[in-house]
Scaffold this motif. Sequence first.
Motif, PDB file in Angstrom:
ATOM      1  N   PHE A  97      39.838  27.089  10.040  1.00 40.93           N
ATOM      2  CA  PHE A  97      41.296  27.157   9.908  1.00 40.93           C
ATOM      3  C   PHE A  97      41.951  25.997  10.652  1.00 40.93           C
ATOM      4  O   PHE A  97      42.821  25.299  10.108  1.00 40.93           O
ATOM      5  N   LEU A  98      41.539  25.771  11.890  1.00 44.82           N
ATOM      6  CA  LEU A  98      42.135  24.687  12.683  1.00 44.82           C
ATOM      7  C   LEU A  98      41.842  23.331  12.064  1.00 44.82           C
ATOM      8  O   LEU A  98      42.710  22.446  12.063  1.00 44.82           O
ATOM      9  N   GLU A  99      40.639  23.142  11.523  1.00 44.59           N
ATOM     10  CA  GLU A  99      40.332  21.879  10.842  1.00 44.59           C
ATOM     11  C   GLU A  99      41.251  21.670   9.644  1.00 44.59           C
ATOM     12  O   GLU A  99      41.700  20.558   9.384  1.00 44.59           O
ATOM     13  N   GLN A 100      41.537  22.736   8.924  1.00 43.69           N
ATOM     14  CA  GLN A 100      42.408  22.614   7.757  1.00 43.69           C
ATOM     15  C   GLN A 100      43.854  22.308   8.149  1.00 43.69           C
ATOM     16  O   GLN A 100      44.481  21.417   7.585  1.00 43.69           O
ATOM     17  N   VAL A 101      44.397  23.052   9.110  1.00 42.09           N
ATOM     18  CA  VAL A 101      45.830  22.887   9.399  1.00 42.09           C
ATOM     19  C   VAL A 101      46.134  21.693  10.291  1.00 42.09           C
ATOM     20  O   VAL A 101      47.226  21.125  10.205  1.00 42.09           O
ATOM     21  N   MET A 102      45.209  21.285  11.154  1.00 40.28           N
ATOM     22  CA  MET A 102      45.476  20.182  12.081  1.00 40.28           C
ATOM     23  C   MET A 102      45.041  18.845  11.477  1.00 40.28           C
ATOM     24  O   MET A 102      44.245  18.102  12.037  1.00 40.28           O
ATOM     25  N   ARG A 103      45.598  18.529  10.350  1.00 42.58           N
ATOM     26  CA  ARG A 103      45.233  17.329   9.605  1.00 42.58           C
ATOM     27  C   ARG A 103      46.076  16.119  10.009  1.00 42.58           C
ATOM     28  O   ARG A 103      47.190  16.273  10.513  1.00 42.58           O
ATOM     29  N   PRO A 104      45.550  14.919   9.714  1.00 42.80           N
ATOM     30  CA  PRO A 104      46.376  13.719   9.880  1.00 42.80           C
ATOM     31  C   PRO A 104      47.621  13.831   8.999  1.00 42.80           C
ATOM     32  O   PRO A 104      47.566  14.371   7.901  1.00 42.80           O
ATOM     33  N   GLY A 105      48.722  13.344   9.507  1.00 45.49           N
ATOM     34  CA  GLY A 105      49.974  13.431   8.769  1.00 45.49           C
ATOM     35  C   GLY A 105      50.752  14.698   9.089  1.00 45.49           C
ATOM     36  O   GLY A 105      51.938  14.784   8.822  1.00 45.49           O
ATOM     37  N   PHE A 106      50.075  15.679   9.658  1.00 41.66           N
ATOM     38  CA  PHE A 106      50.749  16.896  10.100  1.00 41.66           C
ATOM     39  C   PHE A 106      50.679  17.023  11.615  1.00 41.66           C
ATOM     40  O   PHE A 106      51.694  17.078  12.283  1.00 41.66           O
ATOM     41  N   ALA A 107      49.480  17.079  12.148  1.00 33.50           N
ATOM     42  CA  ALA A 107      49.292  17.310  13.580  1.00 33.50           C
ATOM     43  C   ALA A 107      49.309  16.018  14.381  1.00 33.50           C
ATOM     44  O   ALA A 107      49.587  16.030  15.572  1.00 33.50           O
ATOM     45  N   PHE A 108      48.975  14.925  13.742  1.00 35.24           N
ATOM     46  CA  PHE A 108      49.020  13.614  14.391  1.00 35.24           C
ATOM     47  C   PHE A 108      49.136  12.538  13.320  1.00 35.24           C
ATOM     48  O   PHE A 108      48.874  12.782  12.145  1.00 35.24           O
ATOM     49  N   ALA A 120      51.771  14.623  16.962  1.00 30.89           N
ATOM     50  CA  ALA A 120      52.928  15.120  16.218  1.00 30.89           C
ATOM     51  C   ALA A 120      53.384  16.520  16.637  1.00 30.89           C
ATOM     52  O   ALA A 120      54.438  16.967  16.198  1.00 30.89           O
ATOM     53  N   LEU A 121      52.604  17.212  17.471  1.00 28.59           N
ATOM     54  CA  LEU A 121      52.989  18.576  17.864  1.00 28.59           C
ATOM     55  C   LEU A 121      53.389  18.664  19.331  1.00 28.59           C
ATOM     56  O   LEU A 121      53.267  19.718  19.959  1.00 28.59           O
ATOM     57  N   ARG A 122      53.896  17.586  19.867  1.00 24.43           N
ATOM     58  CA  ARG A 122      54.402  17.608  21.247  1.00 24.43           C
ATOM     59  C   ARG A 122      55.545  18.610  21.361  1.00 24.43           C
ATOM     60  O   ARG A 122      56.191  18.946  20.383  1.00 24.43           O
ATOM     61  N   GLY A 123      55.792  19.054  22.583  1.00 27.91           N
ATOM     62  CA  GLY A 123      56.891  19.986  22.809  1.00 27.91           C
ATOM     63  C   GLY A 123      56.497  21.444  22.646  1.00 27.91           C
ATOM     64  O   GLY A 123      57.348  22.324  22.718  1.00 27.91           O
ATOM     65  N   SER A 147      33.436  25.646  25.531  1.00 32.58           N
ATOM     66  CA  SER A 147      34.062  25.678  24.208  1.00 32.58           C
ATOM     67  C   SER A 147      35.579  25.832  24.297  1.00 32.58           C
ATOM     68  O   SER A 147      36.303  25.255  23.487  1.00 32.58           O
ATOM     69  N   VAL A 148      36.058  26.586  25.270  1.00 34.87           N
ATOM     70  CA  VAL A 148      37.508  26.713  25.450  1.00 34.87           C
ATOM     71  C   VAL A 148      38.086  25.375  25.900  1.00 34.87           C
ATOM     72  O   VAL A 148      39.137  24.946  25.422  1.00 34.87           O
ATOM     73  N   LYS A 149      37.394  24.697  26.792  1.00 35.02           N
ATOM     74  CA  LYS A 149      37.851  23.379  27.232  1.00 35.02           C
ATOM     75  C   LYS A 149      37.864  22.397  26.064  1.00 35.02           C
ATOM     76  O   LYS A 149      38.775  21.562  25.947  1.00 35.02           O
ATOM     77  N   ALA A 150      36.846  22.481  25.190  1.00 29.62           N
ATOM     78  CA  ALA A 150      36.811  21.601  24.018  1.00 29.62           C
ATOM     79  C   ALA A 150      37.996  21.888  23.099  1.00 29.62           C
ATOM     80  O   ALA A 150      38.632  20.960  22.586  1.00 29.62           O
ATOM     81  N   LEU A 151      38.314  23.157  22.875  1.00 30.02           N
ATOM     82  CA  LEU A 151      39.484  23.524  22.069  1.00 30.02           C
ATOM     83  C   LEU A 151      40.755  22.962  22.690  1.00 30.02           C
ATOM     84  O   LEU A 151      41.592  22.362  22.000  1.00 30.02           O
ATOM     85  N   GLU A 152      40.895  23.135  23.989  1.00 33.44           N
ATOM     86  CA  GLU A 152      42.104  22.676  24.675  1.00 33.44           C
ATOM     87  C   GLU A 152      42.238  21.157  24.641  1.00 33.44           C
ATOM     88  O   GLU A 152      43.326  20.634  24.407  1.00 33.44           O
ATOM     89  N   ARG A 153      41.134  20.456  24.866  1.00 31.41           N
ATOM     90  CA  ARG A 153      41.166  18.994  24.926  1.00 31.41           C
ATOM     91  C   ARG A 153      41.134  18.349  23.543  1.00 31.41           C
ATOM     92  O   ARG A 153      41.941  17.476  23.234  1.00 31.41           O
ATOM     93  N   ILE A 155      41.372  19.624  20.368  1.00 29.35           N
ATOM     94  CA  ILE A 155      42.227  20.060  19.258  1.00 29.35           C
ATOM     95  C   ILE A 155      43.672  20.174  19.732  1.00 29.35           C
ATOM     96  O   ILE A 155      44.526  19.393  19.326  1.00 29.35           O
ATOM     97  N   LEU A 156      43.942  21.124  20.616  1.00 27.34           N
ATOM     98  CA  LEU A 156      45.330  21.358  21.029  1.00 27.34           C
ATOM     99  C   LEU A 156      45.914  20.159  21.779  1.00 27.34           C
ATOM    100  O   LEU A 156      47.008  19.688  21.453  1.00 27.34           O
ATOM    101  N   GLY A 157      45.210  19.670  22.773  1.00 26.16           N
ATOM    102  CA  GLY A 157      45.702  18.526  23.536  1.00 26.16           C
ATOM    103  C   GLY A 157      45.790  17.264  22.701  1.00 26.16           C
ATOM    104  O   GLY A 157      46.712  16.462  22.860  1.00 26.16           O
ATOM    105  N   PHE A 158      44.841  17.085  21.785  1.00 30.53           N
ATOM    106  CA  PHE A 158      44.817  15.888  20.940  1.00 30.53           C
ATOM    107  C   PHE A 158      46.071  15.760  20.088  1.00 30.53           C
ATOM    108  O   PHE A 158      46.525  14.664  19.801  1.00 30.53           O
ATOM    109  N   VAL A 159      46.643  16.911  19.688  1.00 24.46           N
ATOM    110  CA  VAL A 159      47.838  16.873  18.843  1.00 24.46           C
ATOM    111  C   VAL A 159      49.125  17.007  19.647  1.00 24.46           C
ATOM    112  O   VAL A 159      50.209  17.060  19.089  1.00 24.46           O
ATOM    113  N   GLY A 160      49.007  17.079  20.984  1.00 20.20           N
ATOM    114  CA  GLY A 160      50.189  17.043  21.844  1.00 20.20           C
ATOM    115  C   GLY A 160      50.602  18.371  22.439  1.00 20.20           C
ATOM    116  O   GLY A 160      51.628  18.449  23.121  1.00 20.20           O
TER     117      GLY A 160
END
Length: 195
Positions: A97-108, A120-123, A147-153, A155-160
């Motif tokens: 799901f995260l791979e699908q929704v966090m795509r270039p042009g949307f998430a960064f 692109a998802l700062r704030g 794995s939680v740190k990988a998610l945070e860094r 995926i979530l952190g990568f998109v802001g």
Amino acid sequence: MSRRIVIIQGHPDSSESHLCHALAERYLQGAKTTGHEVRVIDVATLDFPLLRSQKAWQEGALPDTLRSAQKAIVWAEHLVLVFPLWLGDMPALLKGFLEQVMRPGFAFEYEEGNPFGRKALRGRSARVIVTMGMPALIYQHFYRAHSVKALERNILGFVGITPIEETLIGQVESMNDKTRANWFDKLYEMGRWGK
């Protein structure tokens, strides 16, 4: 002050209620009592294919079933991800799901000369709530919550998305009623404060 909150229910089994569902429900109840606006994305109820190539991720069309999820993420000020730890990581369906929704042009956005792109998802902030069979302290200190740190860094952190808080709930199979009730109370309070 009320917030716009999206709860992403990442348990892959929607055929019955699990602890992750009960925890998310308590968070939702707490959030509603203080006037937060809340939307819920139940990943297990969504039908989407897994991505199988970089080209599909970068250039493929987002499945129609995930458009409302992307809109909810854009709308949100705070994301709450709830999932069980499976084989040391998030369930594959949530990762897909995260791979699908966090795509270039949307998430960064790609930027010339910037290898990390524009986030692109700062704030937005996030809370990651993870249930597991092992003691949470073992996962956190011996396994370093890898794995939680990988998610945070990654995926979530990568998109802001920042700051990111985590709640690790261990030994769920042997949890007694008092401990379970204490966790429900904690999640209710987190929801009340929109944390």
